[in-house]
Design a protein around this motif. Structure first.
Motif, short mmCIF file in Angstrom:
data_model
loop_
_atom_site.label_atom_id
_atom_site.label_comp_id
_atom_site.label_asym_id
_atom_site.label_seq_id
_atom_site.Cartn_x
_atom_site.Cartn_y
_atom_site.Cartn_z
N SER A 18 -33.41 110.70 -16.07
CA SER A 18 -34.73 110.20 -16.43
C SER A 18 -34.97 110.40 -17.92
CB SER A 18 -35.81 110.89 -15.60
OG SER A 18 -35.67 112.28 -15.69
N CYS A 19 -35.89 109.64 -18.45
CA CYS A 19 -36.25 109.70 -19.87
C CYS A 19 -36.80 111.07 -20.19
CB CYS A 19 -37.28 108.61 -20.17
SG CYS A 19 -37.98 108.74 -21.81
N CYS A 22 -40.74 110.58 -21.14
CA CYS A 22 -41.78 110.13 -20.19
C CYS A 22 -41.39 110.36 -18.72
CB CYS A 22 -42.10 108.65 -20.40
SG CYS A 22 -40.81 107.53 -19.82
N GLU A 23 -40.17 110.81 -18.48
CA GLU A 23 -39.69 111.13 -17.13
C GLU A 23 -39.50 109.94 -16.19
OE1 GLU A 23 -42.25 114.55 -16.31
OE2 GLU A 23 -41.45 115.18 -18.25
N GLN A 24 -39.65 108.72 -16.70
CA GLN A 24 -39.33 107.53 -15.89
C GLN A 24 -37.81 107.44 -15.75
OE1 GLN A 24 -41.66 105.39 -14.72
NE2 GLN A 24 -43.35 105.28 -16.19
N LYS A 25 -37.36 106.80 -14.66
CA LYS A 25 -35.91 106.61 -14.45
C LYS A 25 -35.34 105.76 -15.59
CE LYS A 25 -35.40 108.45 -10.27
NZ LYS A 25 -36.26 109.54 -10.78
N LEU A 26 -34.12 106.13 -15.99
CA LEU A 26 -33.46 105.35 -17.04
C LEU A 26 -32.62 104.23 -16.42
CD1 LEU A 26 -32.11 108.06 -19.51
CD2 LEU A 26 -34.10 106.60 -19.80
N GLU A 30 -29.63 102.59 -21.28
CA GLU A 30 -30.46 103.64 -21.87
C GLU A 30 -29.79 105.00 -21.71
OE1 GLU A 30 -34.82 101.64 -20.83
OE2 GLU A 30 -33.94 103.09 -19.48
N CYS A 34 -35.91 106.31 -22.77
CA CYS A 34 -36.00 104.91 -22.38
C CYS A 34 -36.32 104.03 -23.60
CB CYS A 34 -37.04 104.72 -21.27
SG CYS A 34 -38.75 104.88 -21.80
N CYS A 37 -39.98 104.24 -24.83
CA CYS A 37 -40.29 105.46 -25.61
C CYS A 37 -39.64 105.40 -26.98
CB CYS A 37 -39.84 106.71 -24.86
SG CYS A 37 -40.95 107.18 -23.52
N LYS A 78 -44.74 112.77 -27.43
CA LYS A 78 -43.34 112.53 -27.04
C LYS A 78 -42.36 113.32 -27.89
CE LYS A 78 -43.93 108.16 -24.81
NZ LYS A 78 -44.07 106.73 -24.89
#
Ligand SMILES: [Zn+2]
Length: 230
Positions: A18-19, A22-26, A30, A34, A37, A78
């Motif tokens: 994950s990023c 921001c912790e979103q899946k990559l 990437e 991400c 970001c 960030k």
């Protein structure tokens, strides 16, 4: 056949990365952070003018050719998350990646184009063993690889291990920083334009202490670069 790539695919399947901002899946391609970001990082544009806030911090303290920081450091932002990741979550590759990204964006600026060698702010060897790596060195390695400029790691050394807050209070800031760093052989860096690199600049006291010691190298010139400024 690239077994390493298959292994990474397999690991990614079980633990999708994950990023780190921001912790979103990559998603491929990437890495670490991400695309959203990366685009969104608060850039300073300090490479566009020599007389920027980082440069000004050294006026009257140490004569520099150029100085700059790539990103603005904001509390809970960030950049803080990324720096926390490579300081405390063992993200050496992230620090290397960000150094490379900085080099790609600022490649043509005088700040990155004119120096001859890159020197990271060293950690005390004991602290480096404890953490596993030096984040300033990882950033410098990313810069060095992207810019094809040599890295000098064996000349500037941190000789004092600062650990105890109570002990530090007995020294004033000046005495403190001046006994922290040493230069092994000043002749080795003679006549060179040295780019000193650290992860973040706050007061600039650490960088200034390094510069005072590096200045023993005859006829050298100096620039300073950090990933972020606070
Ligand atoms: Zn992100």
């Amino acid at each position: 056949m690239k077994p390493f790539v298959y292994l990474r695919d397999f690991v990614d399947l079980i633990f999708p990365p994950s990023c780190l901002a921001c912790e979103q899946k990559l998603f491929r391609p990437e890495r670490h952070i991400c695309l959203a970001c990366k685009a969104d990082l608060p850039r300073t544009d300090f490479e566009k003018y020599q007389d920027n806030p980082v440069f000004r911090r050294f006026i009257g303290r140490f004569p520099l050719r150029y100085a700059g920081a790539w990103l603005h450091f904001q509390k809970a932002g960030k950049v803080q998350k990324l720096m926390h990741a490579f300081k405390y979550r063992d993200q050496e590759k992230l620090a290397y990646f960000l150094g490379g990204q900085l080099a790609r964006e600022w490649r043509d600026s005088p700040l990155l184009a004119s120096p001859d060698v890159i020197v990271p702010v060293p950690l005390h060897p004991r602290k480096q063993r404890k953490r596993g790596y030096n984040q300033a060195q990882a950033i410098a390695e990313g810069l060095s690889a992207e810019l094809s400029k040599p890295l000098v790691l064996d000349q500037l050394r941190r000789v004092r291990y600062r650990n105890s807050q109570t002990k530090e209070r007995r020294f004033n800031r000046w005495q403190q920083v001046n006994s922290v760093f040493q230069l092994k052989d000043p002749a080795k860096l003679a006549g060179l334009h040295i780019l000193l690199v650290d992860d973040v600049i706050t007061t600039g006291a650490t960088l200034e202490a390094c510069l005072q010691v590096l200045a023993q190298a005859p006829e050298s010139r100096f620039s300073v670069l950090t990933l972020a400024h606070a």
